[in-house]
Design an enzyme around this catalytic site. Structure first.
Site, PDB file in Angstrom:
ATOM      1  N   GLY A 184      12.173  49.081 -22.795  1.00 28.82           N
ATOM      2  CA  GLY A 184      11.783  48.345 -24.005  1.00 28.82           C
ATOM      3  C   GLY A 184      12.954  47.575 -24.583  1.00 28.82           C
ATOM      4  O   GLY A 184      13.066  47.427 -25.801  1.00 28.82           O
TER       5      GLY A 184
ATOM      6  N   GLY B 258      13.204  44.598 -30.723  1.00 26.50           N
ATOM      7  CA  GLY B 258      13.525  45.728 -31.593  1.00 26.50           C
ATOM      8  C   GLY B 258      14.912  46.310 -31.338  1.00 26.50           C
ATOM      9  O   GLY B 258      15.856  45.612 -30.963  1.00 26.50           O
ATOM     10  N   ILE B 259      15.017  47.624 -31.516  1.00 23.79           N
ATOM     11  CA  ILE B 259      16.333  48.259 -31.354  1.00 23.79           C
ATOM     12  C   ILE B 259      16.726  48.353 -29.878  1.00 23.79           C
ATOM     13  O   ILE B 259      17.904  48.466 -29.563  1.00 23.79           O
ATOM     14  CB  ILE B 259      16.401  49.639 -32.042  1.00 23.79           C
ATOM     15  CG1 ILE B 259      15.293  50.581 -31.572  1.00 23.79           C
ATOM     16  CG2 ILE B 259      16.331  49.478 -33.549  1.00 23.79           C
ATOM     17  CD1 ILE B 259      15.389  51.990 -32.178  1.00 23.79           C
ATOM     18  N   GLY B 260      15.747  48.277 -28.994  1.00 21.81           N
ATOM     19  CA  GLY B 260      16.066  48.255 -27.555  1.00 21.81           C
ATOM     20  C   GLY B 260      16.814  46.983 -27.203  1.00 21.81           C
ATOM     21  O   GLY B 260      17.784  46.998 -26.421  1.00 21.81           O
TER      22      GLY B 260
ATOM     23  N   ASP C 209       6.062  49.227 -16.471  1.00 18.31           N
ATOM     24  CA  ASP C 209       4.982  49.480 -17.430  1.00 18.31           C
ATOM     25  C   ASP C 209       4.776  50.980 -17.522  1.00 18.31           C
ATOM     26  O   ASP C 209       4.249  51.609 -16.597  1.00 18.31           O
ATOM     27  CB  ASP C 209       3.693  48.773 -17.003  1.00 18.31           C
ATOM     28  CG  ASP C 209       2.608  48.930 -18.061  1.00 18.31           C
ATOM     29  OD1 ASP C 209       2.829  49.661 -19.056  1.00 18.31           O
ATOM     30  OD2 ASP C 209       1.531  48.323 -17.904  1.00 18.31           O
ATOM     31  N   LEU C 210       5.180  51.543 -18.644  1.00 17.31           N
ATOM     32  CA  LEU C 210       5.106  52.998 -18.818  1.00 17.31           C
ATOM     33  C   LEU C 210       3.672  53.498 -18.936  1.00 17.31           C
ATOM     34  O   LEU C 210       3.422  54.692 -18.927  1.00 17.31           O
ATOM     35  CB  LEU C 210       5.904  53.408 -20.061  1.00 17.31           C
ATOM     36  CG  LEU C 210       7.417  53.221 -19.914  1.00 17.31           C
ATOM     37  CD1 LEU C 210       8.077  53.083 -21.280  1.00 17.31           C
ATOM     38  CD2 LEU C 210       8.045  54.374 -19.138  1.00 17.31           C
TER      39      LEU C 210
ATOM     40  N   ASN D 171      13.993  54.145 -24.559  1.00 18.00           N
ATOM     41  CA  ASN D 171      13.782  53.612 -25.904  1.00 18.00           C
ATOM     42  C   ASN D 171      12.359  53.103 -26.151  1.00 18.00           C
ATOM     43  O   ASN D 171      11.874  53.142 -27.282  1.00 18.00           O
ATOM     44  CB  ASN D 171      14.798  52.464 -26.108  1.00 18.00           C
ATOM     45  CG  ASN D 171      14.393  51.516 -27.211  1.00 18.00           C
ATOM     46  OD1 ASN D 171      14.698  51.743 -28.381  1.00 18.00           O
ATOM     47  ND2 ASN D 171      13.683  50.441 -26.864  1.00 18.00           N
TER      48      ASN D 171
ATOM     49  N   SER E 180      11.749  60.246 -32.983  1.00 22.52           N
ATOM     50  CA  SER E 180      11.520  59.780 -34.353  1.00 22.52           C
ATOM     51  C   SER E 180      11.387  61.000 -35.249  1.00 22.52           C
ATOM     52  O   SER E 180      10.888  62.044 -34.813  1.00 22.52           O
ATOM     53  CB  SER E 180      10.214  58.985 -34.422  1.00 22.52           C
ATOM     54  OG  SER E 180       9.821  58.815 -35.770  1.00 22.52           O
TER      55      SER E 180
ATOM     56  N   TYR F 136      -7.115  64.359 -33.163  1.00 26.14           N
ATOM     57  CA  TYR F 136      -6.008  64.047 -34.072  1.00 26.14           C
ATOM     58  C   TYR F 136      -6.091  62.624 -34.578  1.00 26.14           C
ATOM     59  O   TYR F 136      -6.710  61.772 -33.960  1.00 26.14           O
ATOM     60  CB  TYR F 136      -4.663  64.233 -33.348  1.00 26.14           C
ATOM     61  CG  TYR F 136      -4.385  65.677 -33.096  1.00 26.14           C
ATOM     62  CD1 TYR F 136      -4.095  66.519 -34.165  1.00 26.14           C
ATOM     63  CD2 TYR F 136      -4.487  66.199 -31.828  1.00 26.14           C
ATOM     64  CE1 TYR F 136      -3.893  67.860 -33.956  1.00 26.14           C
ATOM     65  CE2 TYR F 136      -4.277  67.542 -31.601  1.00 26.14           C
ATOM     66  CZ  TYR F 136      -3.980  68.372 -32.678  1.00 26.14           C
ATOM     67  OH  TYR F 136      -3.800  69.695 -32.477  1.00 26.14           O
TER      68      TYR F 136
HETATM   69  N1  LIG Z   1      11.207  51.093 -35.907  1.00 26.06           N
HETATM   70  C1  LIG Z   1      11.258  52.302 -36.465  1.00 26.06           C
HETATM   71  O1  LIG Z   1      11.222  52.462 -37.700  1.00 26.06           O
HETATM   72  C2  LIG Z   1      11.366  53.531 -35.592  1.00 26.06           C
HETATM   73  C3  LIG Z   1      11.481  54.782 -36.241  1.00 26.06           C
HETATM   74  C4  LIG Z   1      11.592  55.917 -35.448  1.00 26.06           C
HETATM   75  C5  LIG Z   1      11.575  55.810 -34.067  1.00 26.06           C
HETATM   76  N2  LIG Z   1      11.459  54.585 -33.479  1.00 26.06           N
HETATM   77  C6  LIG Z   1      11.428  54.546 -32.010  1.00 26.06           C
HETATM   78  O2  LIG Z   1      12.311  53.535 -31.574  1.00 26.06           O
HETATM   79  C7  LIG Z   1      11.897  53.072 -30.275  1.00 26.06           C
HETATM   80  C8  LIG Z   1      11.976  51.562 -30.230  1.00 26.06           C
HETATM   81  O3  LIG Z   1      11.016  51.064 -31.137  1.00 26.06           O
HETATM   82  P1  LIG Z   1      11.170  49.701 -31.960  1.00 26.06           P
HETATM   83  O4  LIG Z   1      11.127  50.092 -33.391  1.00 26.06           O
HETATM   84  O5  LIG Z   1      12.288  48.876 -31.453  1.00 26.06           O
HETATM   85  O6  LIG Z   1       9.737  49.074 -31.611  1.00 26.06           O
HETATM   86  P2  LIG Z   1       9.284  47.681 -30.960  1.00 26.06           P
HETATM   87  O7  LIG Z   1      10.001  46.555 -31.600  1.00 26.06           O
HETATM   88  O8  LIG Z   1       7.793  47.693 -31.019  1.00 26.06           O
HETATM   89  O9  LIG Z   1       9.770  47.825 -29.448  1.00 26.06           O
HETATM   90  C9  LIG Z   1       9.107  48.709 -28.584  1.00 26.06           C
HETATM   91  C10 LIG Z   1       9.469  48.377 -27.160  1.00 26.06           C
HETATM   92  O10 LIG Z   1       8.731  49.260 -26.290  1.00 26.06           O
HETATM   93  C11 LIG Z   1       8.108  48.449 -25.300  1.00 26.06           C
HETATM   94  N3  LIG Z   1       6.903  49.064 -24.732  1.00 26.06           N
HETATM   95  C12 LIG Z   1       5.755  49.401 -25.365  1.00 26.06           C
HETATM   96  N4  LIG Z   1       4.862  49.837 -24.482  1.00 26.06           N
HETATM   97  C13 LIG Z   1       5.443  49.777 -23.252  1.00 26.06           C
HETATM   98  C14 LIG Z   1       5.008  50.059 -21.932  1.00 26.06           C
HETATM   99  N5  LIG Z   1       3.754  50.466 -21.668  1.00 26.06           N
HETATM  100  N6  LIG Z   1       5.876  49.896 -20.918  1.00 26.06           N
HETATM  101  C15 LIG Z   1       7.143  49.445 -21.156  1.00 26.06           C
HETATM  102  N7  LIG Z   1       7.594  49.128 -22.377  1.00 26.06           N
HETATM  103  C16 LIG Z   1       6.748  49.282 -23.413  1.00 26.06           C
HETATM  104  C17 LIG Z   1       7.760  47.166 -26.007  1.00 26.06           C
HETATM  105  O11 LIG Z   1       7.446  46.152 -25.067  1.00 26.06           O
HETATM  106  P3  LIG Z   1       6.600  44.834 -25.506  1.00 26.06           P
HETATM  107  O12 LIG Z   1       7.555  43.985 -26.260  1.00 26.06           O
HETATM  108  O13 LIG Z   1       6.159  44.251 -24.211  1.00 26.06           O
HETATM  109  O14 LIG Z   1       5.468  45.317 -26.352  1.00 26.06           O
HETATM  110  C18 LIG Z   1       9.064  46.949 -26.755  1.00 26.06           C
HETATM  111  O15 LIG Z   1      10.023  46.434 -25.883  1.00 26.06           O
HETATM  112  C19 LIG Z   1      10.521  53.659 -30.037  1.00 26.06           C
HETATM  113  O16 LIG Z   1      10.608  54.743 -29.147  1.00 26.06           O
HETATM  114  C20 LIG Z   1      10.092  54.155 -31.414  1.00 26.06           C
HETATM  115  O17 LIG Z   1       9.211  55.270 -31.332  1.00 26.06           O
HETATM  116  C21 LIG Z   1      11.351  53.451 -34.204  1.00 26.06           C
END
Ligand SMILES: NC(=O)c1ccc[n+]([C@@H]2O[C@H](COP(=O)([O-])OP(=O)(O)OC[C@H]3O[C@@H](n4cnc5c(N)ncnc54)[C@H](OP(=O)(O)O)[C@@H]3O)[C@@H](O)[C@H]2O)c1
Length: 302
Positions: free
Chosen positions: A12, A16-18, A64-65, A91, A141, A163
């Protein structure tokens, strides 16, 4: 932070943070693979990182996860390059999405956030071990604290009525912490440092799931709330710390749970339940064997 000649995969890593994690690893000379599901979303990210960092060793790895076969192919594609792997940042994630199943029939938040990463990590593990000192970083998280009292209710994972979508997210994020605990045990005696973390509450695209579930009327509310969220640059700091800080090795930080910014805290009881962690490992392994065949992990414990 110095990553000269290190090889890293960030799942990812296109947004985002990735994205920030991939960019900063590249800026510090790591050879970075952005493992993402969409070429259309990943390639612009690769180009942007190259432009911003003036580094060329950034590549897209199709992953693709939501499909175990895609996960297997991604690992095989990477392994065919015969590169070391020093940093794996698990991530990618989805949050509070409407109930769906992966192409293998697994409830999708659990499938994407945990099962896909479990398989990806184990297929890469021999290379990660051979590249030690190395790091595995599992992005969880604080939402894991919303899991039901039993933690993960295995028999109800695929029940759409069991749920709310938030609780399904919580269980998947608890799984990230429990996977870290059990993997860390199995890595005892190696120089592979495996940790999990809560990155903070960050303004990213993670709210897509909530909007898909409850509607676009939420967008203005999310926009206002996100004024109080961390920026992606700050939100990536804790995972960058786990992936690169020399302190991880100096202080022998393994199997720990981190919160912003790079602080170790004790998880609540469910997040340190070793019996549940072992149960999750066996469940995940058996589920994947059922889908991909018994020999899928034959090389993982080498
Ligand atoms: N943002 C927050 O406040 C927060 C808080 C706690 C934990 N987190 C954790 O931080 C991590 C990163 O999240 P983020 O906030 O940066 O969110 P984000 O901007 O939505 O980024 C999520 C990433 O995961 C990818 N992804 C989703 N489904 C996938 C799949 N089937 N196969 C491969 N990649 C996939 C997305 O790809 P696409 O761009 O193609 O959709 C995107 O690159 C996550 O694990 C999230 O649970 C975030």
């Amino acid at each position: 932070m110095l990553c000269i000649f290190l090889v890293a995969i960030v799942t990812g890593g296109n947004t985002g943070i990735g994205f920030v994690t991939a960019r900063e690893l590249a800026r510090n000379n790591a050879h970075v693979f952005i493992a993402s599901r969409s070429k259309d979303r990943a390639e612009p990210a690769v180009e942007l990182i190259k432009k911003e960092t003036k580094k060329d060793a950034v590549e897209f790895l199709q992953l693709d996860l939501k499909s175990l076969n895609s996960v297997k192919r991604a690992a095989e594609t990477f392994l065919a390059r015969n590169l070391p792997l020093h940093i794996l940042v698990n991530n990618a994630g989805i949050a509070a999405t409407p109930f769906e199943k992966t192409s293998d029939g697994i409830q999708d938040q659990f499938g994407v956030n945990h099962i896909g990463h479990f398989l990806f990590t184990l297929l890469l593990l021999p290379t990660i071990k051979a590249s030690a000192p190395s790091r595995i970083v599992n992005v969880s998280s604080m939402a894991y604290t919303g899991a039901p009292p039993a933690g993960i209710e295995f028999e109800k994972l695929n029940d759409p009525n069991a749920y709310t979508s938030f609780q399904r997210y919580s269980q998947s994020k608890l799984a990230n912490i429990l996977f870290t605990i059990e993997l860390n045990k199995r890595l005892s005696g190696t120089n592979v440092y495996c940790n999990s973390l809560h990155p903070g509450v960050i303004k990213t695209e993670i709210t897509r799931g909530v909007v898909a579930n409850w509607g676009t009327w939420l967008n203005p509310i999310i926009s206002i709330m996100s004024l109080f969220f961390l920026s992606p640059d700050d939100g990536a700091l804790t995972q960058l710390y786990c992936a690169t800080s020399p302190e991880i090795e100096e202080k022998n930080l393994r199997g720990k749970y981190f919160v912003p910014f790079g602080e170790v805290i004790e998880p609540i009881a469910q997040g340190k339940d070793e019996e549940l962690a072992k149960k999750l490992w066996d469940f995940s392994e058996n589920l994947i064997k059922e889908k991909l065949g018994d020999d899928i992990f034959s090389k993982s414990y080498a």
